[in-house]
Design a protein around this motif. Structure first.
Motif, PDB file in Angstrom:
ATOM      1  N   PHE A  24       0.875  -1.329   0.205  1.00  2.79           N
ATOM      2  CA  PHE A  24       0.206   0.032   0.079  1.00  2.79           C
ATOM      3  C   PHE A  24       0.934   1.180  -0.056  1.00  2.79           C
ATOM      4  O   PHE A  24       0.398   2.417  -0.666  1.00  2.79           O
ATOM      5  N   SER A  27       1.629   2.955  -3.241  1.00  5.78           N
ATOM      6  CA  SER A  27       0.268   3.660  -3.925  1.00  5.78           C
ATOM      7  C   SER A  27      -0.355   2.414  -4.580  1.00  5.78           C
ATOM      8  O   SER A  27      -1.114   2.987  -5.527  1.00  5.78           O
ATOM      9  N   THR A  29      -3.641   0.010  -4.293  1.00  2.00           N
ATOM     10  CA  THR A  29      -4.668  -0.097  -3.581  1.00  2.00           C
ATOM     11  C   THR A  29      -5.122  -1.400  -2.909  1.00  2.00           C
ATOM     12  O   THR A  29      -4.588  -2.635  -3.447  1.00  2.00           O
ATOM     13  N   PRO A  30      -5.773  -1.751  -1.919  1.00  2.00           N
ATOM     14  CA  PRO A  30      -6.150  -2.953  -1.288  1.00  2.00           C
ATOM     15  C   PRO A  30      -6.370  -3.821  -2.367  1.00  2.00           C
ATOM     16  O   PRO A  30      -6.295  -5.166  -2.338  1.00  2.00           O
ATOM     17  N   GLU A  32      -6.507  -3.949  -5.703  1.00  2.00           N
ATOM     18  CA  GLU A  32      -5.487  -4.300  -6.663  1.00  2.00           C
ATOM     19  C   GLU A  32      -4.515  -5.279  -6.107  1.00  2.00           C
ATOM     20  O   GLU A  32      -4.171  -6.342  -6.747  1.00  2.00           O
ATOM     21  N   SER A  82      -8.614  -4.652   2.676  1.00  2.00           N
ATOM     22  CA  SER A  82      -9.023  -3.619   2.836  1.00  2.00           C
ATOM     23  C   SER A  82      -9.051  -3.304   4.435  1.00  2.00           C
ATOM     24  O   SER A  82      -8.736  -2.153   5.130  1.00  2.00           O
ATOM     25  N   ALA A  85      -5.519  -2.202   5.422  1.00  2.00           N
ATOM     26  CA  ALA A  85      -5.378  -0.538   5.108  1.00  2.00           C
ATOM     27  C   ALA A  85      -6.116   0.216   6.077  1.00  2.00           C
ATOM     28  O   ALA A  85      -5.556   1.442   6.351  1.00  2.00           O
ATOM     29  N   HIS A 193      -8.232  -0.246  -9.471  1.00  2.00           N
ATOM     30  CA  HIS A 193      -7.845   0.729 -10.171  1.00  2.00           C
ATOM     31  C   HIS A 193      -6.272   0.615 -10.281  1.00  2.00           C
ATOM     32  O   HIS A 193      -5.557   0.472  -9.331  1.00  2.00           O
TER      33      HIS A 193
END
Length: 288
Positions: A24, A27, A29-30, A32, A82, A85, A193
């Protein structure tokens, strides 16, 4: 050697949170991170199943595998990443271990298994433990999102046992994951993303797939071949301890006294399930 194998699995699972935080930090994301973990896992587990010629399943079990891929892979991988994060590696690992209490409730509702006093006490300890962690005021800030995703990951992890009990007990883990992991990756893909990734991000994600997913699974099953399931389950509860220690050492995460008390109550609930007199508890015999 059985204890060594299970301890190795617990350690690799315990590293999952802290290594994910490294991902993370690049950059990524969780979701991805969860996507690439599923994709890479599909490659290595698929190769494993192909080498052992364990690739065939009954057509009637394909809907169950599809459901397992959606819930046990997409929701579990995405939810756990998630949770890490949102609340950190230590909190996510402790909340994940509310899964045995959820298994008890789901087994009662779905499999019609009897709920005795020991199971009820284990569920109560788990609920009190989660409440204590949620209300703690230590250096680690507990947010509603962290608790929500932590419990989502625990619930979806608990479905591993239910799926296995109902449909997939006769298949080896590589066979099951050969079908479930690609489904999970495809389900995650629309929500990902994608961003450019540096070498650190790729190495960390490869570690998550090869070490904390594939190797940990192999170690755990090697340990199960040499130990009773109950003993293996007890050793595996070292995972949140490893996760909390590494997260403190690496990322400076720490609970307050109330938070640590809550974590102990959650683990006590797990151990009570394992040692209940009515028989050996079924461990969550599925890879993380």
């Amino acid at each position: 050697m059985g204890y060594v194998y299970v301890l190795a699995a617990a350690t690799l699972w315990g590293l999952l949170g802290s290594v994910s935080k490294l991902v993370f930090a690049q950059s990524v994301t969780p979701l991805e991170a969860a996507f690439w973990r599923a994709v890479m896992g599909a490659v290595v587990f698929g190769a494993h199943a192909a080498i052992l010629r364990q690739t065939r399943v009954d057509r009637k079990d394909l809907p169950a595998l599809l459901g397992f891929g959606l819930v046990g892979i997409a929701l579990f991988y995405g939810g756990y990443q998630s949770a890490i994060a949102a609340g950190g590696a230590a909190l996510a690992a402790v909340l994940l271990y509310t899964a045995p209490a959820m298994v008890a409730v789901m087994s009662w509702l779905i499999l019609k298994e009897r709920v005795d006093g020991f199971k009820l006490l284990a569920v109560a300890l788990t609920l009190v433990g989660v409440a204590a962690i949620s209300l703690q005021g230590g250096a680690l800030k507990v947010t509603p999102a962290a608790v929500f995703w932590g419990l989502v990951s625990a619930f979806t992890y608990a479905t591993y046992y239910i799926f296995g009990k109902l449909y997939l007990g006769r298949y080896a883990a590589p066979t099951m994951l050969l079908y479930a992991l690609p489904v999970g990756a495809l389900a995650l893909a629309p929500f990902v993303h994608f961003v450019p990734k540096n070498a650190t991000a790729w190495v960390a994600m490869i570690f998550l797939a090869l070490a904390s997913t594939y190797a940990a699974n192999l170690f755990y099953y090697a340990g199960l071949k040499r130990l009773e399931a109950t003993r293996a389950s007890v050793v595996a509860t070292l995972e949140p301890v490893v996760a909390a220690f590494v997260a403190w050492l690496w990322w400076g995460e720490r609970f307050s006294l109330l938070g640590y008390l809550g974590a102990v109550l959650v683990l006590c609930g797990v151990l009570l399930m394992v040692f209940k007199p009515s028989g050996s508890a079924q461990p969550l015999e599925a890879p993380q």
